[in-house]
Scaffold this motif. Structure first.
Motif, PDB file in Angstrom:
ATOM      1  N   SER A 321      32.137  47.057  73.926  1.00  0.00           N
ATOM      2  CA  SER A 321      33.134  47.213  72.918  1.00  0.00           C
ATOM      3  C   SER A 321      34.218  48.299  73.356  1.00  0.00           C
ATOM      4  CB  SER A 321      32.668  47.550  71.288  1.00  0.00           C
ATOM      5  OG  SER A 321      31.876  48.967  71.566  1.00  0.00           O
ATOM      6  N   GLU A 322      33.805  49.114  74.187  1.00  0.00           N
ATOM      7  CA  GLU A 322      34.644  50.293  74.584  1.00  0.00           C
ATOM      8  C   GLU A 322      35.609  49.802  75.755  1.00  0.00           C
ATOM      9  OE1 GLU A 322      32.544  53.946  75.012  1.00  0.00           O
ATOM     10  OE2 GLU A 322      31.813  54.011  73.262  1.00  0.00           O
ATOM     11  N   LEU A 323      35.421  48.445  76.275  1.00  0.00           N
ATOM     12  CA  LEU A 323      36.116  48.041  77.224  1.00  0.00           C
ATOM     13  C   LEU A 323      37.388  47.287  77.012  1.00  0.00           C
ATOM     14  CD1 LEU A 323      33.252  46.524  79.735  1.00  0.00           C
ATOM     15  CD2 LEU A 323      34.346  49.083  79.757  1.00  0.00           C
ATOM     16  N   THR A 324      38.408  47.313  77.613  1.00  0.00           N
ATOM     17  CA  THR A 324      39.626  46.636  77.283  1.00  0.00           C
ATOM     18  C   THR A 324      39.892  45.607  78.382  1.00  0.00           C
ATOM     19  OG1 THR A 324      40.702  48.643  76.346  1.00  0.00           O
ATOM     20  CG2 THR A 324      42.110  46.798  77.175  1.00  0.00           C
ATOM     21  N   VAL A 325      40.357  44.230  77.802  1.00  0.00           N
ATOM     22  CA  VAL A 325      40.522  43.146  78.652  1.00  0.00           C
ATOM     23  C   VAL A 325      42.245  43.156  78.650  1.00  0.00           C
ATOM     24  CG1 VAL A 325      40.263  40.673  79.174  1.00  0.00           C
ATOM     25  CG2 VAL A 325      38.319  42.042  78.080  1.00  0.00           C
ATOM     26  N   THR A 326      42.816  42.952  79.863  1.00  0.00           N
ATOM     27  CA  THR A 326      44.034  42.671  80.021  1.00  0.00           C
ATOM     28  C   THR A 326      44.374  41.234  80.491  1.00  0.00           C
ATOM     29  OG1 THR A 326      44.649  44.886  80.241  1.00  0.00           O
ATOM     30  CG2 THR A 326      46.287  43.418  80.960  1.00  0.00           C
ATOM     31  N   CYS A 327      45.155  40.197  79.468  1.00  0.00           N
ATOM     32  CA  CYS A 327      45.484  38.938  80.058  1.00  0.00           C
ATOM     33  C   CYS A 327      46.965  38.943  80.387  1.00  0.00           C
ATOM     34  CB  CYS A 327      45.195  37.932  78.558  1.00  0.00           C
ATOM     35  SG  CYS A 327      43.491  38.160  78.131  1.00  0.00           S
ATOM     36  N   VAL A 361      47.630  41.687  75.838  1.00  0.00           N
ATOM     37  CA  VAL A 361      48.127  40.489  76.478  1.00  0.00           C
ATOM     38  C   VAL A 361      49.598  41.145  76.910  1.00  0.00           C
ATOM     39  CG1 VAL A 361      49.615  38.335  75.814  1.00  0.00           C
ATOM     40  CG2 VAL A 361      47.331  38.974  74.732  1.00  0.00           C
ATOM     41  N   VAL A 362      49.735  40.588  78.142  1.00  0.00           N
ATOM     42  CA  VAL A 362      51.209  40.897  78.762  1.00  0.00           C
ATOM     43  C   VAL A 362      51.998  39.573  78.884  1.00  0.00           C
ATOM     44  CG1 VAL A 362      52.284  41.882  80.998  1.00  0.00           C
ATOM     45  CG2 VAL A 362      50.277  42.955  80.008  1.00  0.00           C
ATOM     46  N   GLU A 363      53.175  39.375  78.361  1.00  0.00           N
ATOM     47  CA  GLU A 363      53.733  38.194  78.637  1.00  0.00           C
ATOM     48  C   GLU A 363      55.394  38.549  78.599  1.00  0.00           C
ATOM     49  OE1 GLU A 363      55.594  35.449  79.445  1.00  0.00           O
ATOM     50  OE2 GLU A 363      53.610  34.608  79.386  1.00  0.00           O
ATOM     51  N   LEU A 393      44.420  37.343  85.555  1.00  0.00           N
ATOM     52  CA  LEU A 393      45.557  36.754  85.766  1.00  0.00           C
ATOM     53  C   LEU A 393      45.909  35.339  85.299  1.00  0.00           C
ATOM     54  CD1 LEU A 393      48.614  37.048  87.028  1.00  0.00           C
ATOM     55  CD2 LEU A 393      47.624  36.142  89.111  1.00  0.00           C
ATOM     56  N   LEU A 394      46.511  34.851  84.470  1.00  0.00           N
ATOM     57  CA  LEU A 394      46.486  33.463  83.931  1.00  0.00           C
ATOM     58  C   LEU A 394      47.865  32.672  84.440  1.00  0.00           C
ATOM     59  CD1 LEU A 394      45.155  34.101  80.468  1.00  0.00           C
ATOM     60  CD2 LEU A 394      43.921  33.259  82.335  1.00  0.00           C
ATOM     61  N   VAL A 395      48.944  33.367  84.640  1.00  0.00           N
ATOM     62  CA  VAL A 395      50.211  32.942  85.163  1.00  0.00           C
ATOM     63  C   VAL A 395      50.786  33.732  86.121  1.00  0.00           C
ATOM     64  CG1 VAL A 395      52.404  32.138  84.078  1.00  0.00           C
ATOM     65  CG2 VAL A 395      50.673  32.245  82.453  1.00  0.00           C
ATOM     66  N   ASP A 396      51.319  33.123  87.124  1.00  0.00           N
ATOM     67  CA  ASP A 396      51.840  33.870  88.152  1.00  0.00           C
ATOM     68  C   ASP A 396      53.412  33.957  87.970  1.00  0.00           C
ATOM     69  OD1 ASP A 396      52.307  31.110  88.405  1.00  0.00           O
ATOM     70  OD2 ASP A 396      51.988  31.014  90.669  1.00  0.00           O
ATOM     71  N   HIS A 397      53.701  34.778  87.014  1.00  0.00           N
ATOM     72  CA  HIS A 397      55.277  35.124  86.690  1.00  0.00           C
ATOM     73  C   HIS A 397      55.625  35.986  87.901  1.00  0.00           C
ATOM     74  CE1 HIS A 397      55.271  33.429  82.694  1.00  0.00           C
ATOM     75  NE2 HIS A 397      54.418  34.448  82.150  1.00  0.00           N
TER      76      HIS A 397
END
Length: 422
Positions: A321-327, A361-363, A393-397
């Protein structure tokens, strides 16, 4: 300007309809764009656009200013009608023709003898014929191709779009088009319509073949992507770097394996194969399997992220719960804002739902209010990388291709696109 088609109506002003309307208008044709969304209509009538597509804004601004393009919520009389409305699939993965039927019923009252109707929406085989039935039922005073052939009052054809988001304004003009009429006269007339702006070839056939051609093109791509995605799963089990493997295998003169990813998205490749499967469920076995492989890939990515969170929590001696996921990325392909049928969206939603800590989320192609991921924060790249514990990494922008290894050294990095090929 075409004397035969001085006024064209485009029904549906989305990612295909609006560029099509704008290009007709650019050629000097009076274009009436029809959409059920009042905000969309108002936006276009101000010379602005509601979608992101390079080169579109300038054409819309100019053609609206020149009174060649205007939008409305109600169909009006025209010489030709181009229908470009959505065709999602149902829960049973059959084609949902609700929007096409609604469009047909909407234009029926304003039809006049000599009109051409072209369906562009990607559809199951036989949809153009169904559309004709709906039109004929609404206008029994008019003659249609099924009963009168080339002597009909109304001409009906199918012409699928074949464009790549981000290059629509060029490819609408340059790419070959397949036109399939319900009669020879319908095919010929539709060919004349697209000749107004088309520089590619116009290939004429019947409506069913044209419908199947569109589905076949995207199913072919889906099957090839499924091979790459399945290969990535096999390589993961065997401890093999799939990206290196594909590079080596592709050195064979007759091998060209595609790149794996987190799944398949967009309104075409992720949807169209199911239209073939639903039409021939006992025969389309390979096409069905490919779709199932690609549909299952997001689940594999989600499992990998959750497993990585558990591992990192043990290594850092912290609760998950103290960790952060970046999509990184939400769109269904690089460098666009289109989130339709995006596996990245599905993955990010499930991560945010299951992860008890923060989800970033980074978009870069959407605004904060457009973020579809509940319980997540839309952040800039540097914030997401600096403050994340696990990044996927989900999209190769292009923006992500500029990320250096130094920026992710502190992260547990899950790469579904092979951007950082360890």
């Amino acid at each position: 300007m075409s004397k035969q088609f001085s006024k064209v109506s485009v029904i549906g002003l989305g990612y295909i309809g609006l560029p099509t309307a704008a290009i007709f208008a650019r050629e000097g044709i009076e274009v009436i764009g029809v959409d059920i969304n009042q905000v969309t209509v108002d936006t276009i009538n101000k010379g602005e656009i509601h979608i992101v597509e390079p080169g579109l804004k300038e054409v819309v601004r100019h053609t609206v200013a020149e009174n060649k393009l205007r939008a409305t919520t109600q169909p009006e009389a025209a010489d030709a009608f181009v229908i470009a409305v959505p065709t999602p699939f149902t829960d049973n993965r059959d084609g949902d023709l609700t929007y096409i039927k609604a469009a047909a019923k909407a234009i029926a009252p304003v039809l006049q003898a000599g009109n051409l109707i072209v369906l562009e929406s990607t559809s199951p085989v036989g949809t153009t014929e169904k559309m004709e039935q709906w039109l004929a039922a609404a206008r029994p005073d008019l003659k249609f191709p099924k009963s009168h052939g080339d002597d009909a009052d109304i001409f009906v054809a199918y012409c699928p779009e074949r464009v790549l988001p981000g290059k629509v304004m060029d490819e609408l003009v340059q790419n070959d088009r397949i036109v399939g009429g319900l009669s020879k006269a319908s095919s010929d007339l539709a060919g004349d319509l697209y000749a107004i702006f088309l520089k590619g070839n116009c290939l004429k056939t019947n409506a069913r073949t044209a419908e199947m051609a569109k589905l076949t093109e995207n199913s072919f791509r889906d099957v090839n992507i499924a091979f790459a995605n399945e290969l990535s799963l096999v390589c993961d089990e065997l401890g093999i770097n799939v990206w290196e493997l594909i590079r080596l295998a592709n050195r064979h003169p007759r091998v060209n394996i595609l790149q794996p990813g987190p799944g398949v998205g967009g309104h075409c490749i992720a949807v169209d194969p199911w239209f073939i499967v639903s039409s021939a469920p006992d025969t389309a076995k390979l096409i069905r399997t490919a779709r199932e492989v690609n549909d299952s890939k997001p689940l594999w990515v989600i499992r990998r992220v959750l497993e990585t969170l558990s591992r990192v929590a043990k290594e850092k001696q912290k609760p998950v719960s103290e960790l952060t996921v970046t999509c990184l990325g939400l769109s269904f392909k690089p460098n666009i804002d289109d989130l339709r049928e995006s596996p990245a969206v599905a993955i990010a939603k499930e991560i945010a739902a299951q992860h008890t800590g923060k989800t970033f989320v980074v978009e870069p192609h959407i605004k904060a209010e457009q973020n579809p991921i509940k319980d997540s924060d839309l952040v800039e790249i540097d914030v997401g990388l600096k403050n994340g514990d696990v990044a996927v990494l989900l999209v190769d922008h292009d923006e992500f291709k500029a990320i250096s290894r130094g920026e992710i050294d502190h992260l547990a990095w899950i790469d579904t696109r092979g951007l950082m090929d360890y």
